[in-house]
Design a protein around this motif. Structure first.
Motif, PDB file in Angstrom:
ATOM      1  N   PHE A   1       0.809  -1.220   0.000  1.00 22.76           N
ATOM      2  CA  PHE A   1       0.000   0.000   0.000  1.00 22.76           C
ATOM      3  C   PHE A   1       0.850   1.282   0.000  1.00 22.76           C
ATOM      4  CE2 PHE A   1      -2.712  -3.303   2.005  1.00 22.76           C
ATOM      5  CZ  PHE A   1      -3.690  -3.354   1.029  1.00 22.76           C
ATOM      6  N   ALA A   2       2.167   1.122  -0.037  1.00 22.54           N
ATOM      7  CA  ALA A   2       3.089   2.261  -0.073  1.00 22.54           C
ATOM      8  C   ALA A   2       2.764   3.281   1.012  1.00 22.54           C
ATOM      9  CB  ALA A   2       3.058   2.923  -1.462  1.00 22.54           C
ATOM     10  N   ALA A   3       2.493   2.795   2.206  1.00 17.31           N
ATOM     11  CA  ALA A   3       2.177   3.677   3.345  1.00 17.31           C
ATOM     12  C   ALA A   3       2.491   2.928   4.636  1.00 17.31           C
ATOM     13  CB  ALA A   3       0.696   4.045   3.313  1.00 17.31           C
ATOM     14  N   GLU A   4       2.520   3.683   5.746  1.00 20.12           N
ATOM     15  CA  GLU A   4       2.669   3.051   7.063  1.00 20.12           C
ATOM     16  C   GLU A   4       1.300   2.556   7.522  1.00 20.12           C
ATOM     17  OE1 GLU A   4       5.059   2.419   9.187  1.00 20.12           O
ATOM     18  OE2 GLU A   4       6.650   3.286   7.944  1.00 20.12           O
ATOM     19  N   PRO A   5       1.206   1.378   8.087  1.00 22.77           N
ATOM     20  CA  PRO A   5      -0.080   0.977   8.661  1.00 22.77           C
ATOM     21  C   PRO A   5      -0.433   1.856   9.855  1.00 22.77           C
ATOM     22  CG  PRO A   5       1.626  -0.627   9.206  1.00 22.77           C
ATOM     23  CD  PRO A   5       2.245   0.350   8.253  1.00 22.77           C
ATOM     24  N   GLU A   6      -1.734   1.997  10.116  1.00 24.29           N
ATOM     25  CA  GLU A   6      -2.148   2.790  11.285  1.00 24.29           C
ATOM     26  C   GLU A   6      -2.136   1.954  12.558  1.00 24.29           C
ATOM     27  OE1 GLU A   6      -5.838   5.084  10.542  1.00 24.29           O
ATOM     28  OE2 GLU A   6      -5.416   4.725   8.427  1.00 24.29           O
ATOM     29  N   TRP A   7      -2.332   0.640  12.398  1.00 24.91           N
ATOM     30  CA  TRP A   7      -2.331  -0.234  13.570  1.00 24.91           C
ATOM     31  C   TRP A   7      -1.924  -1.645  13.171  1.00 24.91           C
ATOM     32  CZ3 TRP A   7      -6.530  -1.554  10.761  1.00 24.91           C
ATOM     33  CH2 TRP A   7      -7.417  -0.532  10.419  1.00 24.91           C
ATOM     34  N   VAL A   8      -1.449  -2.394  14.185  1.00 29.53           N
ATOM     35  CA  VAL A   8      -1.177  -3.819  14.006  1.00 29.53           C
ATOM     36  C   VAL A   8      -1.962  -4.551  15.082  1.00 29.53           C
ATOM     37  CG1 VAL A   8       0.553  -5.653  14.033  1.00 29.53           C
ATOM     38  CG2 VAL A   8       1.093  -3.459  12.963  1.00 29.53           C
ATOM     39  N   ILE A   9      -2.630  -5.612  14.663  1.00 28.80           N
ATOM     40  CA  ILE A   9      -3.497  -6.375  15.567  1.00 28.80           C
ATOM     41  C   ILE A   9      -3.010  -7.813  15.595  1.00 28.80           C
ATOM     42  CG2 ILE A   9      -5.843  -7.354  15.708  1.00 28.80           C
ATOM     43  CD1 ILE A   9      -6.712  -4.580  14.387  1.00 28.80           C
ATOM     44  N   PHE A  10      -3.057  -8.412  16.767  1.00 30.86           N
ATOM     45  CA  PHE A  10      -2.746  -9.846  16.875  1.00 30.86           C
ATOM     46  C   PHE A  10      -4.001 -10.588  17.306  1.00 30.86           C
ATOM     47  CE2 PHE A  10      -1.643 -13.442  19.742  1.00 30.86           C
ATOM     48  CZ  PHE A  10      -1.103 -14.292  18.781  1.00 30.86           C
ATOM     49  N   ALA A  11      -4.322 -11.676  16.641  1.00 29.95           N
ATOM     50  CA  ALA A  11      -5.421 -12.548  17.097  1.00 29.95           C
ATOM     51  C   ALA A  11      -4.896 -13.984  17.137  1.00 29.95           C
ATOM     52  CB  ALA A  11      -6.616 -12.442  16.164  1.00 29.95           C
ATOM     53  N   PRO A  12      -5.018 -14.624  18.297  1.00 28.38           N
ATOM     54  CA  PRO A  12      -4.419 -15.947  18.461  1.00 28.38           C
ATOM     55  C   PRO A  12      -5.269 -17.091  17.909  1.00 28.38           C
ATOM     56  CG  PRO A  12      -5.447 -15.263  20.517  1.00 28.38           C
ATOM     57  CD  PRO A  12      -5.626 -14.119  19.539  1.00 28.38           C
ATOM     58  N   GLY A  13      -4.602 -18.193  17.577  1.00 32.00           N
ATOM     59  CA  GLY A  13      -5.296 -19.467  17.384  1.00 32.00           C
ATOM     60  C   GLY A  13      -5.540 -20.084  18.752  1.00 32.00           C
ATOM     61  N   ARG A  14      -6.032 -21.290  18.779  1.00 34.90           N
ATOM     62  CA  ARG A  14      -6.285 -21.927  20.071  1.00 34.90           C
ATOM     63  C   ARG A  14      -6.036 -23.430  20.007  1.00 34.90           C
ATOM     64  NH1 ARG A  14      -8.611 -25.499  18.285  1.00 34.90           N
ATOM     65  NH2 ARG A  14     -10.737 -25.724  17.536  1.00 34.90           N
ATOM     66  N   VAL A  15      -5.757 -23.991  21.188  1.00 33.39           N
ATOM     67  CA  VAL A  15      -5.878 -25.443  21.342  1.00 33.39           C
ATOM     68  C   VAL A  15      -7.019 -25.654  22.318  1.00 33.39           C
ATOM     69  CG1 VAL A  15      -3.459 -26.041  20.883  1.00 33.39           C
ATOM     70  CG2 VAL A  15      -4.150 -25.455  23.218  1.00 33.39           C
ATOM     71  N   ASN A  16      -7.692 -26.758  22.202  1.00 36.67           N
ATOM     72  CA  ASN A  16      -8.716 -27.058  23.206  1.00 36.67           C
ATOM     73  C   ASN A  16      -8.200 -28.206  24.055  1.00 36.67           C
ATOM     74  OD1 ASN A  16     -11.095 -27.073  24.627  1.00 36.67           O
ATOM     75  ND2 ASN A  16     -12.212 -28.312  23.130  1.00 36.67           N
ATOM     76  N   LEU A  17      -8.049 -27.943  25.357  1.00 35.79           N
ATOM     77  CA  LEU A  17      -7.474 -28.977  26.234  1.00 35.79           C
ATOM     78  C   LEU A  17      -8.490 -30.073  26.529  1.00 35.79           C
ATOM     79  CD1 LEU A  17      -5.488 -26.723  28.751  1.00 35.79           C
ATOM     80  CD2 LEU A  17      -4.643 -27.934  26.725  1.00 35.79           C
ATOM     81  N   LEU A  18      -9.739 -29.681  26.672  1.00 35.27           N
ATOM     82  CA  LEU A  18     -10.800 -30.686  26.868  1.00 35.27           C
ATOM     83  C   LEU A  18     -12.172 -30.095  26.552  1.00 35.27           C
ATOM     84  CD1 LEU A  18      -9.859 -33.584  28.409  1.00 35.27           C
ATOM     85  CD2 LEU A  18     -12.131 -33.147  29.202  1.00 35.27           C
ATOM     86  N   GLY A  19     -13.133 -30.956  26.246  1.00 31.13           N
ATOM     87  CA  GLY A  19     -14.489 -30.493  25.927  1.00 31.13           C
ATOM     88  C   GLY A  19     -14.659 -30.345  24.428  1.00 31.13           C
ATOM     89  N   GLU A  20     -14.708 -31.483  23.731  1.00 30.72           N
ATOM     90  CA  GLU A  20     -14.789 -31.425  22.260  1.00 30.72           C
ATOM     91  C   GLU A  20     -16.182 -31.791  21.784  1.00 30.72           C
ATOM     92  OE1 GLU A  20     -12.743 -29.533  20.450  1.00 30.72           O
ATOM     93  OE2 GLU A  20     -11.082 -30.787  21.131  1.00 30.72           O
ATOM     94  N   HIS A  21     -16.680 -30.998  20.834  1.00 32.95           N
ATOM     95  CA  HIS A  21     -18.037 -31.169  20.288  1.00 32.95           C
ATOM     96  C   HIS A  21     -19.092 -31.015  21.376  1.00 32.95           C
ATOM     97  CE1 HIS A  21     -16.888 -32.097  16.159  1.00 32.95           C
ATOM     98  NE2 HIS A  21     -15.851 -32.714  16.685  1.00 32.95           N
TER      99      HIS A  21
END
Ligand code: GLA
Length: 390
Positions: A27-47
């Motif tokens: 985009f030939a510009a500086e971004p205004e913000w950077v965001i992080f969104a995590p993935g996950r593991v599920n330790l227990l409780g499936e479906h």
């Protein structure tokens, strides 16, 4: 003179830099913000989440980084893994308009339009170190990152749980995958250093710390799954059928005794699905105590029980997931291991003695590769905070 924008004074690692560099290039510009969104593991409780039950996921330090800014014209999204998506107008895009991966952005804009006056258009670049199709919620992470990006651009905010609900709505109604609420809640509401115990009926969340001498290991079978495939929806329908026969609104409201005493009235598969869900709910409640007490034996037995129930009763495991779990169970340092996520391929999660975690990873991968010929991988993950602006 220090000309660096204050935002860049905090160096946050290669993925952050990569997202920003991509943005600058595209985009030939500086971004205004950077965001992080995590993935996950599920330790227990499936479906259990679409049955009103309990889940125990942890957001992880692998996820998506989004560098973004307001756009004058349409919304343009570029992913390092998926390339440039179809451009769309966030103010007017409708279901069906966008078919490639940009549908996550189009869907988030579409659901957000009911909540904020105007959803502005954005430019964004997304980098990810979440393996796609590995059952670690890469789509939920993309949804949470894009949702936050549109909110930032519009100068608006909504609570994390609300964003998670909108993410699920995007996935169900725009993307067309009939998922439950767990993945978006984990990505939006994760807590640093711990897992979250969640009641999916009330959406109440209780943070649960993970003992510091236990490491979370993500074991990727590299056999990808197809969540949109019909098997997930068939399981949901079977659960609904069980509820009808048991006379309960959701399987959360049934006990094992009720399921056993109605066995004769159910098709075999309906009985097995219901049995999995009620026993899995019980295991999740017990797991909460076991983790809290650091009770290794109980943690191991509950994770093992969950995997076997998913394999035999819910029938969502695969030869590769079984091979990975069995390898983990017999490797030194393993406290517990099981498949994680929807199944039909994807990943296992293991809780491992922290001081043996690296040796555990090396041994499990070597044995898995030898057994299956697939390039399985093991990653030590840190429990992370939910989606946020960096
Ligand atoms: C997928 C769905 C979740 C949940 C899990 C199975 O990850 O997105 O809502 O149903 O499968 O526990």
């Amino acid at each position: 003179m220090d000309t660096l924008h204050p935002m860049w004074k905090v160096k946050t690692g290669p993925m952050f830099d990569h997202a920003r560099d991509l943005y600058q290039d595209r985009f030939a510009a500086e971004p205004e913000w950077v965001i992080f969104a995590p993935g996950r593991v599920n330790l227990l409780g499936e479906h259990t989440d679409y049955n009103g039950g309990f889940v125990f996921p942890a957001a992880i330090d692998k996820g998506v980084w989004l560098a973004g800014g307001r756009a004058d014209g349409v919304t343009t999204l570029l992913s390092d893994q998926l390339g440039e998506g179809t451009a769309f107008d966030a103010r007017s895009v409708m279901p069906g308009d966008v078919k490639d991966w940009s549908k996550f952005g189009a869907g988030m804009a579409w659901v957000l339009r009911d909540f904020i006056n105007e959803v502005p258009n954005i430019n964004a670049t997304i980098t990810s170190n979440l393996p796609l199709g590995s059952g670690v919620s890469s789509s939920a992470a993309i949804e949470m990152a894009l949702g936050l990006a549109f909110l930032e651009a519009g100068g608006a905010s909504i609570p994390s749980k609300g964003l998670a609900i909108l993410g699920q709505r995007c996935e169900n109604l725009y993307v067309g995958v009939n998922c439950g609420i767990m993945d978006q809640m984990a990505s939006a509401c994760g807590v640093e250093g711990g897992a979250i115990f969640m009641d999916t009926r009330t959406l109440e969340i209780v943070p649960a710390s993970i003992p510091s001498d236990l490491a979370i290991v993500l074991l990727d079978t590299k056999k990808s799954r197809e969540l949109a495939g019909s098997a997930y929806n068939v399981r949901r329908a079977e659960c609904e059928e069980a509820c009808r026969i048991l006379g309960v609104p959701q399987l959360r409201d049934a006990t094992l005794e009720m399921v056993l005493s109605h066995k004769g009235a159910m098709l075999e598969n309906v009985f097995k699905r219901a049995k999995h869900v009620v026993t899995e709910n019980n295991r999740t409640l017990e797991f909460r105590t076991a983790l809290d007490e650091g009770n290794r034996e109980a943690i191991g037995a509950l994770m093992h029980g969950s995997h076997q129930s998913l394999r035999l009763d819910y029938e969502v495991s695969s030869a590769e997931l079984d091979a990975m779990a069995e390898t983990a169970w017999s490797t030194p340092g393993c406290v517990g291991a099981r498949m994680t996520g929807a199944g039909f391929g994807g990943s296992c999660v293991a809780l491992v003695e922290a001081d043996q975690a690296q040796a555990f990873c090396d041994e499990v991968v070597a044995r898995y590769v030898e057994q299956t010929g697939l390039p399985g991988s093991a990653l030590i993950c840190k429990p992370s905070a939910g989606a946020h602006r960096m």
